[in-house]
Design a protein around this motif. Structure first.
Motif, PDB file in Angstrom:
ATOM      1  N   THR A 252     111.010 110.683  41.426  1.00  0.00           N
ATOM      2  CA  THR A 252     109.990 112.102  41.523  1.00  0.00           C
ATOM      3  C   THR A 252     111.111 113.017  42.026  1.00  0.00           C
ATOM      4  OG1 THR A 252     108.093 110.470  41.603  1.00  0.00           O
ATOM      5  CG2 THR A 252     108.058 113.051  42.097  1.00  0.00           C
TER       6      THR A 252
ATOM      7  N   ASP B 232     107.647 112.023  34.617  1.00  0.00           N
ATOM      8  CA  ASP B 232     107.546 111.150  35.455  1.00  0.00           C
ATOM      9  C   ASP B 232     106.408 109.919  35.443  1.00  0.00           C
ATOM     10  OD1 ASP B 232     107.919 110.163  38.042  1.00  0.00           O
ATOM     11  OD2 ASP B 232     107.358 111.907  39.174  1.00  0.00           O
ATOM     12  N   GLU B 233     106.988 108.699  35.188  1.00  0.00           N
ATOM     13  CA  GLU B 233     106.088 107.730  35.098  1.00  0.00           C
ATOM     14  C   GLU B 233     104.835 107.884  33.900  1.00  0.00           C
ATOM     15  OE1 GLU B 233     104.701 105.278  38.375  1.00  0.00           O
ATOM     16  OE2 GLU B 233     106.586 105.812  39.537  1.00  0.00           O
TER      17      GLU B 233
ATOM     18  N   GLN C  15     103.941 113.260  38.173  1.00  0.00           N
ATOM     19  CA  GLN C  15     103.474 111.996  38.483  1.00  0.00           C
ATOM     20  C   GLN C  15     102.189 111.988  38.247  1.00  0.00           C
ATOM     21  OE1 GLN C  15     105.295 109.832  41.348  1.00  0.00           O
ATOM     22  NE2 GLN C  15     104.502 107.954  40.885  1.00  0.00           N
TER      23      GLN C  15
END
Ligand code: ATP
Ligand code: ATP
Ligand code: MG
Ligand code: MG
Lengths: 227, 223, 254, 227, 223
Positions: free
Chosen positions: E41, E142-143, E71
């Protein structure tokens, strides 16, 4: 300008009266802010942290009391403390204590309302997590207050600002008695009534400087506390 | 035994949960599976008592000492240690226990870090440590490893199984990983549009589903 | 009798006055008569004597109605006002608790009464705001040969007459007041000493000179002064308060 | 009690003065709250939404100005608007406009400070998401204000409460001219000066009822707006 | 080409990112993999410009029209539609485009729902629609599928690949799923304690890692 120089002379010169007035002002404002915070923050946290029936109405009443005219609040306290009032025997009228009481009446709703508003922002998420590990509603409240610490510090400063700036109530219950209950604002009011406008403004500037100093100090302490 | 009767949750005229009857046996492990928005979180929140259903009720045969971890757990602005310790009563707090719980989820190296400054996965692990630091007999976990890395997931699963065994605890978790369900639980409940459309052993529901919706869903189950 | 409004160039007169004349209700009582008779509109703002005069200095008044002779003379001396026209008076009075612990009822002069208060150590509330009343009070202390400022029975409140009376009432103390404010004020205080000549309280009218601020309503001020000193207005003044208090609050000077 | 009956008689009886006073009070409070909100909310959002050098000092100054004594603010406005002041030619003194100006001076810092405090809570998360899709800092600010809408409504009510309750400044710049600039609080003050305490308190109760009505109305509109 | 030089991020004396030199080629697809707290991150935020590194700088050979999804993306208190449309300039907003983006992530049925009332997975999908509703040449995610169900993950991956192809876009995402990395990207960067310890083709890093830490990590890669 002239008035400011005169005020500074008063402050640092021979005449100790201004210093005495500042001392009373600070005593009154700090004590009443303290008491109001001790009452208003928990109360506001209680309201802001929970969902209950009639919450809307409680908030409306609090909001309304935030707009209680100082003169009216002051008068109400006056009538309670006056010789013929229910607490007349305590002989508190025209004392710093009386001013503190009036200020607490005026500031507590402000602290309560602002705290409730602020706490209500993170409350749902904190509640869900905290309830999930069986934390009592009381401790939840404490956690919410902790999480909003820096915002609540601002709130306390708002309360202090009100306390130090208020004149109507303080004049009624304090009486602006020289060497006893005369504070910055009542002194300013007096100068104003005497037509000494520039001197009054200068006293106001002195008051703002003090106010600013307290703000800076509190902010400094708070930022140090964060480590 | 935990029993749900006629549970309904409706938002703006949309029924997001509709459970005529459902029973969770004590000391068994359950997984809730279903697409996003199928009602897993809603069901867990109702079981946890943090959300009131619009109708119906949840009854329990024994008093529950319940623990519930939300999908996005809150991290307080104090140390990880303290974040975990808040789950315990003040008198009970034992540093060793806290450290043990943190170790179990691989967070002991961050015990002094601030809770609110953790990464996503770290936050989730800390929240899990908060759950397992004290005993309970009903553990509700909402996607407990969604943000954990694969090593962390193994570690957490191990810790969870140990905790559930040690405490003789009923476990209900939601997950998007059928594989995780197979590793962790006895029974799977498949949720679709707020309804439990199939309930059975993890093996049956995930390997031999009866419902075509589940079959289609599991087609997406890749490595 | 009403003159046509068209003849009036600027119909609004700004009158700056002290709280005593306004709060006693005298001006609100006279106002409609004046406006009906002349076609002018009068805007009354009241404040402490000092502030009332100061507002005239800053150009925010056309006419002044106050009762502080020396300040008024200074004001005119500085070239702000034309002429000081005393037109009515009343009396300062010494008021205090009904029991009269200092026994001032028996005093023959104000100074004697003050001396009695000082000797008995009874509380005395002073306005302490350099107002006309305060100046008068200090003069009486001087006559009595007493300097009370450091005494703990002497309460200096730095406030208007109304508030000072309230404090005196609460503290069961004596104070010096103008009669009008005292009579209009709700309290338990008793009028204990009413003097003649040395407690006279004279009110004057001053028209603000138009030289400083060109839009000063000089004509309006003159019209107001003319009306206020007319027999009709003076009669109204003499009659004011009789119905409510059984005696007039102000006496006209003819 | 007696005072209250008298006040109600005044309100509903023949005498139209109280109604006229209430009208002026509402006009003044609503306009000044409106202007202060239009100034203070964007300014507060600007401060609360961004990180910049010296932000701490800006906040301290705002906090200090929140505690500006009304008398001082009123006097300053008086000196500016007075015939001898820089804006004397506008002839605004002793008008509702002058009262509105004084109120705006007093309330804007409050709106600014409270808005900054509130906006600062969700700001970091909103900023990260919004910046990620290239939303300009200005639109980000707008989004933050939108997200804090219900808290900012409370803030506006706080401002209104101050406006309707304030007396010191309004007395100085408005002059309490009958039928023109007399508002509830200056009327209350006048009654207080005459020792008519119960009547003053009753007027205060009337003012609180109005205040409560406005609060309830705003809350109702806001909850309807949520749909 | 995006080049990082001497990038360091330090929190309370702890170095959480330390990248002496790193290059991302244009129009290539990258995955950041690593355990929780390894700095994924942090790296993405620095690339996105929402976080300032303590030292070093990021340079780009071409002007970037960048999109970054955090995220935990923020969902605004207005409709899903509008939540997606905020990414576009006011004049550009086209209902069709918004609906298309929502369809691509399987959220069209919730277009009128409130953004702040969505479930975890729904929120993430909405945030993704927000990213793909307009063109960009550098996409940082992010993810992106951490909260999506397995069907949703398939759908999102398809939509992402299409978007990246259509826009000739550089893609850098973080993920906890090696399988996803293999499906989506050309190159994998393995992060460990803030350092890129291995960089190479997804196939090489995930199937034949050189570094023992990665080997050990991938041991936990189960179905
Ligand atoms: N504001 C902060 N203050 C202190 N430490 C921080 C802060 N932000 C991040 N960290 C630490 O930096 C490290 C890297 O965080 P980062 O969010 O980049 O991890 P990550 O690789 O994205 O992890 P995850 O897989 O859990 O999302 C973590 O250990 C985290 O605790
Ligand atoms: N407060 C709310 N108001 C309106 N709709 C809501 C609210 N909370 C949840 N919903 C809706 O209810 C449905 C079920 O939500 P829930 O959070 O239970 O889904 P979930 O199965 O947990 O999904 P996910 O896998 O994404 O976490 C979702 O479609 C969601 O949009
Ligand atoms: Mg969920
Ligand atoms: Mg991360």
């Amino acid at each position: 300008m002239d008035g400011l120089i005169k005020a500074i002379n008063l402050l640092f010169g021979e005449n100790p009266e201004l210093r005495q007035i500042i001392a009373v002002t600070l005593r009154m404002s700090l004590i009443s802010t303290g008491i109001s915070s001790l009452l208003g923050i928990p109360l506001g946290a209680l309201i802001g942290s929970r969902e209950f029936k009639g919450k809307h109405w409680v908030l409306r009443v609090t909001n309304t009391l935030m707009g209680l005219p100082p003169v009216v609040g002051g008068l109400a306290v006056f009538l309670v403390l006056s010789r013929s009032g229910p607490l007349g025997t305590l002989k508190l009228l025209y004392s710093v204590t009386a001013m503190v009481i009036a200020q607490v009446v005026l500031i507590t709703p402000i602290m309560t309302g602002l705290t409730a508003t602020i706490i209500s922002i993170p409350a749902p998420r904190i509640r869900e997590t905290a309830q999930g590990v069986g934390i009592s509603a009381w401790r939840q409240m404490g956690l919410m207050v902790y999480e909003c610490k820096s915002q609540l510090v601002s709130t306390v400063l708002v309360g202090f600002g009100r306390a130090i700036a208020e004149v109507g109530a303080v004049q009624i219950v304090g009486g602006n008695v020289q060497y006893k209950t005369r504070v910055m604002t009542t002194a300013i009011m007096m100068q104003t009534n005497m037509g000494k406008f520039h001197f009054a403004i200068s006293l106001g500037v002195v008051l703002l400087v003090i106010s600013f100093g307290i703000n800076a100090l509190v902010n400094y302490l708070e930022s140090r506390g964060k480590a | 035994m935990i029993e749900l009767k006629d549970i309904k949750k409706i938002y703006d005229a949309r029924v997001v949960l509709d459970i005529p009857h459902l029973v969770f046996d004590l000391k068994k492990r359950y997984a809730l599976i279903g697409v996003n928005g199928s009602g897993k979180t809603t069901l867990l929140r109702i079981l946890a008592g943090v959300l009131k259903p619009d109708s119906g009720e949840v009854t329990s045969s024994t008093p529950n000492n319940m623990g519930y971890m939300p999908q996005s757990p809150y991290a307080f602005r104090f140390s990880v240690e303290k974040n975990v310790a808040i789950a315990m009563d003040k008198e009970q707090v034992s540093k060793d226990q806290v450290l043990e719980a943190l170790k179990a989820v691989g967070m002991d190296h961050l015990q002094h870090a601030y809770g609110n400054q953790l990464s996503g996965g770290e936050t989730q692990r800390m929240a899990l440590a908060r759950m397992i630091v004290k005993p309970c007999n009903l553990l509700l976990l909402d996607e407990p490893t969604a943000s954990a890395d694969i090593r962390g997931t193994s570690q957490i699963e191990k810790a969870l199984l140990k905790y559930v065994d040690d405490n003789n605890c009923t476990l209900i978790l939601s997950t998007h990983s059928p594989a995780q369900a197979l590793r962790l639980v006895d029974e799977v409940l498949f949720l679709d549009e707020g309804r439990v459309i199939e309930q059975g052993s993890a093996e049956n529901v995930l390997h031999h589903p009866k419902h075509p919706v589940i079959q289609e869903f599991l087609d997406h189950w890749k490595i | 009798k009403t003159p046509p409004a068209a003849k009036i160039e600027n119909p609004v007169i700004r009158l700056s006055t002290t709280t005593s004349v306004n709060d006693s209700g005298l001006l609100p009582y006279l106002q409609p008569h004046f406006e009906a008779d002349t076609g002018y509109k009068i805007e009354i703002t009241s404040a402490g004597t000092g502030a009332a005069i100061e507002k005239a200095r800053t150009g925010d008044a056309d006419c002044l109605l106050v009762h502080a002779k020396s300040s008024e003379e200074d004001f005119i001396g500085e070239g702000f006002g034309e002429e000081r026209l005393p037109f009515m008076f009343n009396y300062f009075v010494i008021v205090g608790p009904e029991a009269d612990p200092a026994g001032i009822k028996d005093a023959t002069t104000a100074a004697e009464a003050f001396a009695a208060i000082a000797n008995s150590g009874s509380k005395f509330v002073s306005r302490g705001d350099e107002s006309g009343t305060h100046v008068k009070e200090l003069k009486i202390w001087e006559d009595a040969g007493i300097d009370p400022t450091e005494e703990d029975w002497y309460i200096s409140v730095g406030a208007g007459m109304g508030q000072t009376l309230t404090v005196a009432d609460e503290e069961m103390a004596y104070t010096l007041s103008d009669k009008a404010t005292f009579l209009a004020h709700d309290d338990n205080l008793k009028l204990l000493k009413e003097e003649a000549e040395d407690m006279k309280n004279t009110y004057s009218l001053i028209a603000i000179t138009p030289e400083r601020w060109e839009d000063t309503n000089y004509a309006g001020a003159l019209a107001f002064i003319e009306w206020m000193t007319s027999p009709k207005a003076l009669d109204l003044i003499d009659a004011y308060g009789v119905a409510e208090y059984g005696e007039p609050l102000f006496f006209s000077m003819r």
